[in-house]
Design a protein around this motif. Structure first.
Motif, short mmCIF file in Angstrom:
data_model
loop_
_atom_site.label_atom_id
_atom_site.label_comp_id
_atom_site.label_asym_id
_atom_site.label_seq_id
_atom_site.Cartn_x
_atom_site.Cartn_y
_atom_site.Cartn_z
N VAL A 178 -7.58 9.97 -6.33
CA VAL A 178 -7.43 9.17 -7.82
C VAL A 178 -6.96 8.73 -7.70
N THR A 179 -6.80 7.05 -8.49
CA THR A 179 -5.89 5.94 -9.02
C THR A 179 -5.91 5.49 -9.54
N GLN A 180 -4.73 4.31 -9.93
CA GLN A 180 -5.10 3.19 -11.23
C GLN A 180 -6.01 2.35 -10.57
N MET A 181 -6.38 1.36 -11.51
CA MET A 181 -6.91 0.32 -10.92
C MET A 181 -5.42 -0.34 -10.70
N GLY A 182 -5.92 -1.58 -9.44
CA GLY A 182 -4.84 -2.34 -9.13
C GLY A 182 -3.47 -1.68 -8.05
#
Lengths: 113, 111
Positions: free
Chosen positions: B12-16
């Motif tokens: 899971v990661t944040q946009m950018g």
């Protein structure tokens, strides 16, 4: 443009019957064709490969045919079992060695006891 | 029986943000691939790798993507700046000639 189409509807059959799945392609000349099984959330699992100069291949309860004139492959599972329930993917490769696979959208098979 | 392995199973990661997906292909295989599958859609080819270089890539594989085989066993896919539409299952595959063997996949979720 290149197109690969598998049975558009899900296939529901009774245990013990033969399941027949279809893969049709256009604007393509594959060197070989592969069939994979995919369970939800899992990677494709290789089942059978058939080359452009082969008409038929068998492995246990599985049989695949390849008609380059009709541009069609048929995949049969005989004496089907509930454990055969999964999505089956057809994939074509244009190169003889190391080429990418182009997949159909898959056919979901459900075998009822 | 040898198999392709992938880590992590879920990322899971944040946009950018940058992500690196890792794969260990089958040891004597020569050709390596990355594919992706957006939920409910078909498996799509991203890139193939042979003899330490990219042999083919799809339109999806733009400048945000890169692949590397940093040592004799690992094969990685890097996405430099993730977008929401990169959310998908990513599959690594390998072959010695034609039959491609797939790993279990990494589910990438971009928030």
């Amino acid at each position: 443009s290149q197109k690969i189409e598998q049975n558009s509807e899900a296939l529901n059959i009774q245990e013990g019957k033969t399941a027949t799945l279809t893969c049709n392609y256009t604007n393509y000349s594959p060197a070989y064709l592969q069939w994979y099984r995919q369970d939800p959330g899992r990677g494709p699992v290789f089942l059978l490969l058939i080359r452009e100069n082969e008409k038929e291949k068998r492995k246990e309860r599985l049989k695949v045919t390849f008609d380059t004139t009709l541009k069609q492959s048929l995949f049969h599972i005989t004496a089907s079992q509930p454990a055969d329930s999964a999505t089956y993917l057809c994939a074509l490769a244009s190169w003889r060695q190391g080429g990418k696979l182009i997949f159909g959208q898959g056919t979901e098979l459900s075998v009822k006891p | 029986e040898p198999e392709v392995t992938q880590t992590p199973s879920h990322q899971v990661t944040q946009m950018g943000q940058e992500v690196i997906l890792r794969c260990v292909p089958i040891s004597n295989h020569l050709y390596f691939y990355w594919y992706r599958q957006i939920l409910g859609q078909k498996v799509e080819f991203l890139v193939s790798f042979y003899n330490n270089e990219i042999s083919e890539k799809s339109e999806i594989f733009d400048d945000q993507f890169s692949v590397e085989r940093p040592d004799g066993s690992n094969f990685t896919l890097k996405i430099r700046s993730t977008k929401l539409e990169d959310s998908a299952m990513y599959f690594c595959a390998s072959t010695i000639t034609d039959t491609q063997y797939f790993g279990p996949g990494t589910r990438l979720t971009v928030l």
